[in-house]
Motif scaffolding. Sequence first.
Motif, PDB file in Angstrom:
ATOM      1  N   VAL A   7      -6.433  11.516   6.687  1.00  0.00           N
ATOM      2  CA  VAL A   7      -6.214  11.906   4.967  1.00  0.00           C
ATOM      3  C   VAL A   7      -5.531  10.518   4.292  1.00  0.00           C
ATOM      4  O   VAL A   7      -4.273  10.340   5.031  1.00  0.00           O
ATOM      5  N   LEU A   8      -5.811  10.111   3.440  1.00  0.00           N
ATOM      6  CA  LEU A   8      -5.261   9.285   2.779  1.00  0.00           C
ATOM      7  C   LEU A   8      -5.730   9.361   1.160  1.00  0.00           C
ATOM      8  O   LEU A   8      -6.566   8.757   0.982  1.00  0.00           O
ATOM      9  N   GLU A   9      -5.073  10.136   0.497  1.00  0.00           N
ATOM     10  CA  GLU A   9      -5.538  10.671  -0.702  1.00  0.00           C
ATOM     11  C   GLU A   9      -4.303  10.488  -1.969  1.00  0.00           C
ATOM     12  O   GLU A   9      -3.447  11.100  -1.703  1.00  0.00           O
ATOM     13  N   GLY A  10      -4.677   9.886  -2.851  1.00  0.00           N
ATOM     14  CA  GLY A  10      -3.826   9.742  -3.995  1.00  0.00           C
ATOM     15  C   GLY A  10      -4.464   8.766  -5.086  1.00  0.00           C
ATOM     16  O   GLY A  10      -5.312   7.884  -4.954  1.00  0.00           O
ATOM     17  N   GLU A  11      -4.287   9.552  -6.209  1.00  0.00           N
ATOM     18  CA  GLU A  11      -4.880   9.033  -7.548  1.00  0.00           C
ATOM     19  C   GLU A  11      -3.924   8.844  -8.515  1.00  0.00           C
ATOM     20  O   GLU A  11      -2.746   9.178  -8.421  1.00  0.00           O
ATOM     21  N   GLY A  12      -4.250   8.035  -9.725  1.00  0.00           N
ATOM     22  CA  GLY A  12      -3.480   8.022 -10.934  1.00  0.00           C
ATOM     23  C   GLY A  12      -2.148   7.457 -10.546  1.00  0.00           C
ATOM     24  O   GLY A  12      -2.029   6.140  -9.820  1.00  0.00           O
ATOM     25  N   PRO A  13      -1.110   7.829 -10.827  1.00  0.00           N
ATOM     26  CA  PRO A  13       0.104   7.489 -10.822  1.00  0.00           C
ATOM     27  C   PRO A  13       0.692   7.438  -9.112  1.00  0.00           C
ATOM     28  O   PRO A  13       1.691   6.825  -8.731  1.00  0.00           O
ATOM     29  N   LEU A  14       0.155   7.848  -8.202  1.00  0.00           N
ATOM     30  CA  LEU A  14       0.261   8.148  -6.907  1.00  0.00           C
ATOM     31  C   LEU A  14      -0.871   7.539  -5.927  1.00  0.00           C
ATOM     32  O   LEU A  14      -1.724   8.320  -5.062  1.00  0.00           O
ATOM     33  N   ALA A  15      -1.215   6.201  -6.226  1.00  0.00           N
ATOM     34  CA  ALA A  15      -2.243   5.599  -5.412  1.00  0.00           C
ATOM     35  C   ALA A  15      -1.725   5.338  -4.010  1.00  0.00           C
ATOM     36  O   ALA A  15      -0.420   4.722  -3.854  1.00  0.00           O
ATOM     37  N   LEU A  16      -2.396   5.423  -3.040  1.00  0.00           N
ATOM     38  CA  LEU A  16      -2.254   4.981  -1.575  1.00  0.00           C
ATOM     39  C   LEU A  16      -3.101   3.871  -1.190  1.00  0.00           C
ATOM     40  O   LEU A  16      -4.123   3.879  -1.228  1.00  0.00           O
ATOM     41  N   ARG A  17      -2.326   3.105  -0.327  1.00  0.00           N
ATOM     42  CA  ARG A  17      -2.976   1.830   0.306  1.00  0.00           C
ATOM     43  C   ARG A  17      -2.656   1.655   1.720  1.00  0.00           C
ATOM     44  O   ARG A  17      -1.566   1.542   2.058  1.00  0.00           O
ATOM     45  N   ARG A  18      -3.680   1.643   2.373  1.00  0.00           N
ATOM     46  CA  ARG A  18      -3.266   1.461   3.838  1.00  0.00           C
ATOM     47  C   ARG A  18      -3.125  -0.351   4.162  1.00  0.00           C
ATOM     48  O   ARG A  18      -3.875  -1.207   3.466  1.00  0.00           O
ATOM     49  N   THR A  19      -2.188  -0.708   4.728  1.00  0.00           N
ATOM     50  CA  THR A  19      -1.657  -1.928   4.920  1.00  0.00           C
ATOM     51  C   THR A  19      -1.613  -2.341   6.545  1.00  0.00           C
ATOM     52  O   THR A  19      -1.847  -1.424   7.357  1.00  0.00           O
ATOM     53  N   ARG A  20      -1.748  -3.584   6.802  1.00  0.00           N
ATOM     54  CA  ARG A  20      -1.796  -3.795   8.240  1.00  0.00           C
ATOM     55  C   ARG A  20      -0.599  -3.576   8.985  1.00  0.00           C
ATOM     56  O   ARG A  20       0.534  -3.435   8.687  1.00  0.00           O
ATOM     57  N   GLY A  21      -0.788  -2.682  10.194  1.00  0.00           N
ATOM     58  CA  GLY A  21       0.076  -2.070  11.031  1.00  0.00           C
ATOM     59  C   GLY A  21       0.440  -2.897  11.901  1.00  0.00           C
ATOM     60  O   GLY A  21       0.279  -4.292  12.183  1.00  0.00           O
ATOM     61  N   SER A  22       1.346  -2.346  12.798  1.00  0.00           N
ATOM     62  CA  SER A  22       2.001  -2.869  14.218  1.00  0.00           C
ATOM     63  C   SER A  22       1.727  -2.382  15.188  1.00  0.00           C
ATOM     64  O   SER A  22       2.556  -1.156  15.370  1.00  0.00           O
ATOM     65  N   GLY A  23       1.197  -2.743  16.389  1.00  0.00           N
ATOM     66  CA  GLY A  23       1.015  -1.800  17.608  1.00  0.00           C
ATOM     67  C   GLY A  23       0.515  -0.414  17.360  1.00  0.00           C
ATOM     68  O   GLY A  23      -0.720  -0.366  16.706  1.00  0.00           O
ATOM     69  N   ALA A  24       1.115   0.622  17.575  1.00  0.00           N
ATOM     70  CA  ALA A  24       0.669   1.799  17.427  1.00  0.00           C
ATOM     71  C   ALA A  24       0.829   2.396  16.276  1.00  0.00           C
ATOM     72  O   ALA A  24       0.459   3.537  15.818  1.00  0.00           O
ATOM     73  N   GLU A  25       1.684   1.618  15.321  1.00  0.00           N
ATOM     74  CA  GLU A  25       2.137   2.061  14.039  1.00  0.00           C
ATOM     75  C   GLU A  25       1.124   1.946  12.835  1.00  0.00           C
ATOM     76  O   GLU A  25       0.643   0.809  12.701  1.00  0.00           O
ATOM     77  N   ALA A  26       0.744   3.194  12.058  1.00  0.00           N
ATOM     78  CA  ALA A  26      -0.052   2.631  10.928  1.00  0.00           C
ATOM     79  C   ALA A  26       0.932   2.579   9.545  1.00  0.00           C
ATOM     80  O   ALA A  26       2.108   3.262   9.715  1.00  0.00           O
ATOM     81  N   ARG A  27       0.579   1.667   8.529  1.00  0.00           N
ATOM     82  CA  ARG A  27       1.452   1.574   7.528  1.00  0.00           C
ATOM     83  C   ARG A  27       0.640   1.861   6.115  1.00  0.00           C
ATOM     84  O   ARG A  27      -0.414   1.576   6.145  1.00  0.00           O
ATOM     85  N   VAL A  28       1.387   2.490   5.238  1.00  0.00           N
ATOM     86  CA  VAL A  28       1.111   2.997   3.989  1.00  0.00           C
ATOM     87  C   VAL A  28       1.576   2.321   2.987  1.00  0.00           C
ATOM     88  O   VAL A  28       3.003   2.650   2.941  1.00  0.00           O
ATOM     89  N   MET A  29       1.283   2.064   1.578  1.00  0.00           N
ATOM     90  CA  MET A  29       1.856   1.548   0.770  1.00  0.00           C
ATOM     91  C   MET A  29       1.482   2.679  -0.282  1.00  0.00           C
ATOM     92  O   MET A  29       0.528   2.487  -0.751  1.00  0.00           O
ATOM     93  N   LEU A  30       2.508   3.015  -1.050  1.00  0.00           N
ATOM     94  CA  LEU A  30       2.487   4.046  -2.268  1.00  0.00           C
ATOM     95  C   LEU A  30       2.631   2.818  -3.490  1.00  0.00           C
ATOM     96  O   LEU A  30       3.644   2.238  -3.542  1.00  0.00           O
ATOM     97  N   VAL A  31       1.665   2.956  -4.158  1.00  0.00           N
ATOM     98  CA  VAL A  31       1.618   1.882  -5.377  1.00  0.00           C
ATOM     99  C   VAL A  31       1.501   2.485  -6.834  1.00  0.00           C
ATOM    100  O   VAL A  31       0.769   3.640  -6.894  1.00  0.00           O
TER     101      VAL A  31
END
Length: 255
Positions: free
Chosen positions: A29-53
């Motif tokens: 689940v990665l849901e965000g619209e309008g003022p709360l847009a979400l973007r997955r970025t390159r992770g490291s090892g077992a870690e997932a990374r998300v940027m709030l735009v």
Amino acid sequence: MDGVTATGVRATARIVARRDGRGGTSLPVLEGEGPLALRRTRGSGAEARVMLVGAMSGPLGGDRFTVEAEVADGARLRVGSAAATMALPGQAKAEARYDVRLTVADGGELHWLPEQLISAKGSDLYVTTRVALAPTARLVLREEQVLGRAGEEPGRLTSRLAVRIAGRTVLDQELACGPGAPGGWDGPAALAGHRAVGQLVVVRPEFACEPVTARVLGERAALVPLAGPAALVTAVAPDALLLRRLLDKALATLG
């Protein structure tokens, strides 16, 4: 986006992180619209990374923003933001709200590291961050608030942070600053004239056996143990840059 009403924008963003079965972390689940847009970025090892735009200005008066993140057992998630959040006055005179809800299961790990929240003149924002952790969850949470832009008086900002571990409250505190806030918020017992304030919450299971030692970190920061496997750093500074340096140094001190 949940919608625009006569009193402002309502929007919700949701992140769910789970183990992917291959030594990494998936984001079903990665849901965000309008003022709360979400973007997955390159992770490291077992870690997932998300940027709030931030796709729009705000929060403005009357807006209602909610961000929810859930980290399942064994998953690892790091969340940041692309830029500072700016609380601004809007056409609606109502208070704006920004609610963050974070949940981490046993063996899960969350690094919640957004950029600063800036309280611009004329704004009125109430921020709540509520964290629920399982007994062996791990957390690094950073909050930074800047009162006013350069040369500007701040808006009204109220911020509440509550952390529960295994159903037990280890931290529940509220800070109110700016016009209309209780007297003394800018006095020597509180911000003492500084315009940037931040805190760092670190939760690690090993702290239950070896609690951190309370100590002063320079002239503007302090480290204290919390009940259970947790520690809290609080800091004040004249500006956002120095505040970040203080908190980064404190995190390095914890190892």
